[in-house]
Design a protein around this motif. Structure first.
Motif, mmCIF file in Angstrom:
data_model
loop_
_atom_site.group_PDB
_atom_site.id
_atom_site.type_symbol
_atom_site.label_atom_id
_atom_site.label_comp_id
_atom_site.label_asym_id
_atom_site.label_seq_id
_atom_site.Cartn_x
_atom_site.Cartn_y
_atom_site.Cartn_z
ATOM 1 N N THR A 115 32.519 40.640 30.778
ATOM 2 C CA THR A 115 32.639 42.050 31.188
ATOM 3 C C THR A 115 33.817 42.242 32.139
ATOM 4 O OG1 THR A 115 30.970 41.791 32.955
ATOM 5 C CG2 THR A 115 30.202 42.564 30.806
ATOM 6 N N VAL A 116 34.973 41.834 31.668
ATOM 7 C CA VAL A 116 36.168 41.811 32.515
ATOM 8 C C VAL A 116 36.643 43.204 32.921
ATOM 9 C CG1 VAL A 116 37.809 41.813 30.587
ATOM 10 C CG2 VAL A 116 38.431 40.673 32.740
ATOM 11 N N ALA A 117 36.229 44.237 32.200
ATOM 12 C CA ALA A 117 36.692 45.590 32.513
ATOM 13 C C ALA A 117 35.773 46.332 33.473
ATOM 14 C CB ALA A 117 36.866 46.407 31.228
ATOM 15 N N GLY A 118 34.737 45.682 33.964
ATOM 16 C CA GLY A 118 33.877 46.297 34.969
ATOM 17 C C GLY A 118 34.518 46.234 36.344
ATOM 18 N N GLY A 119 33.870 46.819 37.326
ATOM 19 C CA GLY A 119 34.443 46.858 38.673
ATOM 20 C C GLY A 119 34.718 45.483 39.236
ATOM 21 N N LEU A 120 33.727 44.596 39.206
ATOM 22 C CA LEU A 120 33.917 43.242 39.697
ATOM 23 C C LEU A 120 34.829 42.450 38.772
ATOM 24 C CD1 LEU A 120 33.289 40.977 41.697
ATOM 25 C CD2 LEU A 120 31.199 40.496 40.377
ATOM 26 N N GLY A 121 34.686 42.646 37.475
ATOM 27 C CA GLY A 121 35.513 41.922 36.516
ATOM 28 C C GLY A 121 36.993 42.170 36.691
ATOM 29 N N LEU A 122 37.364 43.404 36.976
ATOM 30 C CA LEU A 122 38.781 43.728 37.175
ATOM 31 C C LEU A 122 39.336 43.043 38.414
ATOM 32 C CD1 LEU A 122 38.768 47.547 36.308
ATOM 33 C CD2 LEU A 122 39.679 45.686 34.903
ATOM 34 N N LEU A 123 38.539 42.971 39.473
ATOM 35 C CA LEU A 123 39.002 42.296 40.689
ATOM 36 C C LEU A 123 39.081 40.778 40.474
ATOM 37 C CD1 LEU A 123 37.165 44.251 43.527
ATOM 38 C CD2 LEU A 123 39.451 44.590 42.607
ATOM 39 N N LEU A 124 38.107 40.221 39.767
ATOM 40 C CA LEU A 124 38.165 38.799 39.441
ATOM 41 C C LEU A 124 39.424 38.494 38.628
ATOM 42 C CD1 LEU A 124 34.439 38.089 38.507
ATOM 43 C CD2 LEU A 124 35.684 37.055 40.406
ATOM 44 N N ALA A 125 39.715 39.351 37.655
ATOM 45 C CA ALA A 125 40.899 39.137 36.814
ATOM 46 C C ALA A 125 42.175 39.139 37.650
ATOM 47 C CB ALA A 125 40.964 40.209 35.732
ATOM 48 N N GLN A 126 42.278 40.087 38.567
ATOM 49 C CA GLN A 126 43.473 40.166 39.413
ATOM 50 C C GLN A 126 43.623 38.925 40.286
ATOM 51 O OE1 GLN A 126 44.043 44.080 41.406
ATOM 52 N NE2 GLN A 126 42.425 44.809 40.060
ATOM 53 N N LEU A 127 42.515 38.465 40.877
ATOM 54 C CA LEU A 127 42.577 37.302 41.757
ATOM 55 C C LEU A 127 42.861 36.022 40.981
ATOM 56 C CD1 LEU A 127 39.642 38.035 44.234
ATOM 57 C CD2 LEU A 127 42.084 38.033 44.754
ATOM 58 N N VAL A 128 42.211 35.861 39.836
ATOM 59 C CA VAL A 128 42.443 34.676 39.009
ATOM 60 C C VAL A 128 43.898 34.639 38.540
ATOM 61 C CG1 VAL A 128 41.850 33.568 36.806
ATOM 62 C CG2 VAL A 128 40.034 34.431 38.312
ATOM 63 N N HIS A 129 44.401 35.788 38.123
ATOM 64 C CA HIS A 129 45.805 35.883 37.696
ATOM 65 C C HIS A 129 46.743 35.546 38.855
ATOM 66 C CE1 HIS A 129 49.297 37.437 35.498
ATOM 67 N NE2 HIS A 129 49.630 38.061 36.602
ATOM 68 N N ALA A 130 46.440 36.059 40.047
ATOM 69 C CA ALA A 130 47.293 35.809 41.210
ATOM 70 C C ALA A 130 47.309 34.332 41.597
ATOM 71 C CB ALA A 130 46.813 36.654 42.396
ATOM 72 N N ARG A 131 46.261 33.602 41.252
ATOM 73 C CA ARG A 131 46.203 32.175 41.554
ATOM 74 C C ARG A 131 46.912 31.326 40.501
ATOM 75 N NH1 ARG A 131 41.647 29.792 44.789
ATOM 76 N NH2 ARG A 131 41.223 31.291 46.435
ATOM 77 N N GLY A 132 47.448 31.961 39.474
ATOM 78 C CA GLY A 132 48.210 31.223 38.472
ATOM 79 C C GLY A 132 47.395 30.668 37.335
ATOM 80 N N ALA A 133 46.176 31.158 37.155
ATOM 81 C CA ALA A 133 45.329 30.716 36.047
ATOM 82 C C ALA A 133 45.436 31.697 34.884
ATOM 83 C CB ALA A 133 43.876 30.603 36.506
ATOM 84 N N THR A 134 45.019 31.246 33.712
ATOM 85 C CA THR A 134 44.976 32.104 32.528
ATOM 86 C C THR A 134 43.640 32.829 32.510
ATOM 87 O OG1 THR A 134 46.429 30.665 31.237
ATOM 88 C CG2 THR A 134 44.989 32.147 30.008
ATOM 89 N N VAL A 135 43.694 34.162 32.374
ATOM 90 C CA VAL A 135 42.487 34.990 32.385
ATOM 91 C C VAL A 135 42.073 35.323 30.964
ATOM 92 C CG1 VAL A 135 41.448 37.136 33.186
ATOM 93 C CG2 VAL A 135 43.183 36.002 34.589
ATOM 94 N N ILE A 136 40.879 34.885 30.594
ATOM 95 C CA ILE A 136 40.265 35.251 29.312
ATOM 96 C C ILE A 136 39.081 36.149 29.634
ATOM 97 C CG2 ILE A 136 39.230 34.396 27.173
ATOM 98 C CD1 ILE A 136 40.427 31.618 27.921
ATOM 99 N N GLY A 137 39.040 37.323 29.035
ATOM 100 C CA GLY A 137 37.959 38.249 29.344
ATOM 101 C C GLY A 137 37.219 38.686 28.100
ATOM 102 N N THR A 138 35.998 39.154 28.303
ATOM 103 C CA THR A 138 35.255 39.782 27.210
ATOM 104 C C THR A 138 34.966 41.229 27.587
ATOM 105 O OG1 THR A 138 33.033 39.257 28.055
ATOM 106 C CG2 THR A 138 34.117 37.600 26.664
ATOM 107 N N THR A 139 34.998 42.099 26.582
ATOM 108 C CA THR A 139 34.645 43.502 26.794
ATOM 109 C C THR A 139 34.265 44.113 25.456
ATOM 110 O OG1 THR A 139 35.271 45.524 27.963
ATOM 111 C CG2 THR A 139 36.946 44.529 26.543
ATOM 112 N N SER A 140 33.919 45.394 25.457
ATOM 113 C CA SER A 140 33.326 45.997 24.267
ATOM 114 C C SER A 140 34.267 46.875 23.445
ATOM 115 C CB SER A 140 32.098 46.825 24.666
ATOM 116 O OG SER A 140 32.447 47.816 25.623
ATOM 117 N N THR A 141 35.305 47.459 24.055
ATOM 118 C CA THR A 141 36.149 48.410 23.333
ATOM 119 C C THR A 141 37.630 48.144 23.554
ATOM 120 O OG1 THR A 141 36.307 50.024 25.146
ATOM 121 C CG2 THR A 141 34.370 50.188 23.688
#
Length: 272
Positions: A115-141
């Motif tokens: 659920t990468v597009a949820g409120g927490l998911g979006l912040l996790l994605a930003q932080l993971v990306h900022a740390r230099g990792a590859t972000v793989i997310g799941t979402t519905s649309t």
């Protein structure tokens, strides 16, 4: 989501009638008078003053005035509004503590965020990306996938149309994800064991689809998997921890590394 869990009864309330509300931001109108508090080194570091902006994590905050223990209060810097601070506090602290302590995300990691597009998911994605990792997310649309992409997701899996396990293994060249952040719970938990890397870490952080059913610890042996079920409150338990993480989160918001998405504002009325 936390308030929904209180309303649903998954998180118990100590007494009734109960005032809801858990994160708030505003202006200090009075300060502690206890000398032991005033002389506490971490209290002094916070620089609290009447008229200063603060945010707080405190159940019962849906009120015009609240009295909050100082250890649950976070100073808000001049370049962050109280509106943003109220929207960011709990999810921001959760995302930061989980990517540092629940699983310390490293440069080069492959990280799956459900659920990468949820409120927490979006912040996790930003932080993971900022740390230099590859972000793989799941979402519905596709619309949510586009939003996730704007917030740091490198690959977004539309779980209604694609097989999440197959896609994660494809993206990671068959190795699996180094870490999984799963706020869904029951519906996604079992599949995490198929897509996690050997010696990987599963962070179970929510129950959106229901509680995870009990299982035998022997299941972790298959890949020497680590499983954690943290809560942010235990990472900011002491005054020193709260100060450290509060400073980190608001610094990242202030410099634009963390962008806070506010979906909608509602009037604060007697009718709720």
């Amino acid at each position: 989501m936390a308030l929904y869990m209180y309303r649903k009864g998954l998180y118990p309330l100590k007494e009734f009638p109960a005032i809801l509300g858990e994160e708030i931001a505003g202006i200090i109108v009075a300060l502690p008078t206890d000398e032991a508090v005033l002389n506490h080194e971490t209290y002094k570091k916070n620089g609290f003053k009447v008229g200063g902006k603060v945010a707080a994590d405190f159940l019962g905050s849906y009120a015009t005035y609240i009295s909050v223990p100082w250890k649950s209060v976070y100073p808000v810097p001049d370049n962050v509004s109280t509106r943003t601070a109220a929207a960011a506090l709990i999810q921001g602290l959760t995302a930061y503590t989980f990517t540092e302590e629940a699983y310390n995300v490293k440069k080069g990691d492959n990280i799956l965020i459900h659920t990468v597009a949820g409120g927490l998911g979006l912040l996790l994605a930003q932080l993971v990306h900022a740390r230099g990792a590859t972000v793989i997310g799941t979402t519905s649309t596709p619309e949510k996938a586009e939003l996730a992409g704007r917030n740091g997701a490198d690959h977004v899996i539309l779980y209604k149309n694609e097989d999440t396990v197959s896609r994660v293994l494809e993206i990671t060249n068959g190795e699996g994800a180094d870490g999984v952040f799963d706020g869904v719970g029951q519906d996604t938990f079992d599949k995490n064991f198929e897509l996690i890397k050997r010696k990987g870490t599963i962070v179970s952080l929510g129950n959106a689809s229901g509680r995870v059913e009990p299982f035998l610890p022997l299941r972790l042996v298959q890949k020497n998997i680590k499983l954690v079920r943290p809560t942010m409150a235990n990472y900011v338990y002491t005054a020193e921890e709260a100060y450290y993480y509060g400073q980190k989160v608001f610094e990242l918001i202030g410099n634009g590394t963390l962008k806070i998405n506010i979906f909608k504002e509602y009037p604060f009325t007697d009718e709720g």
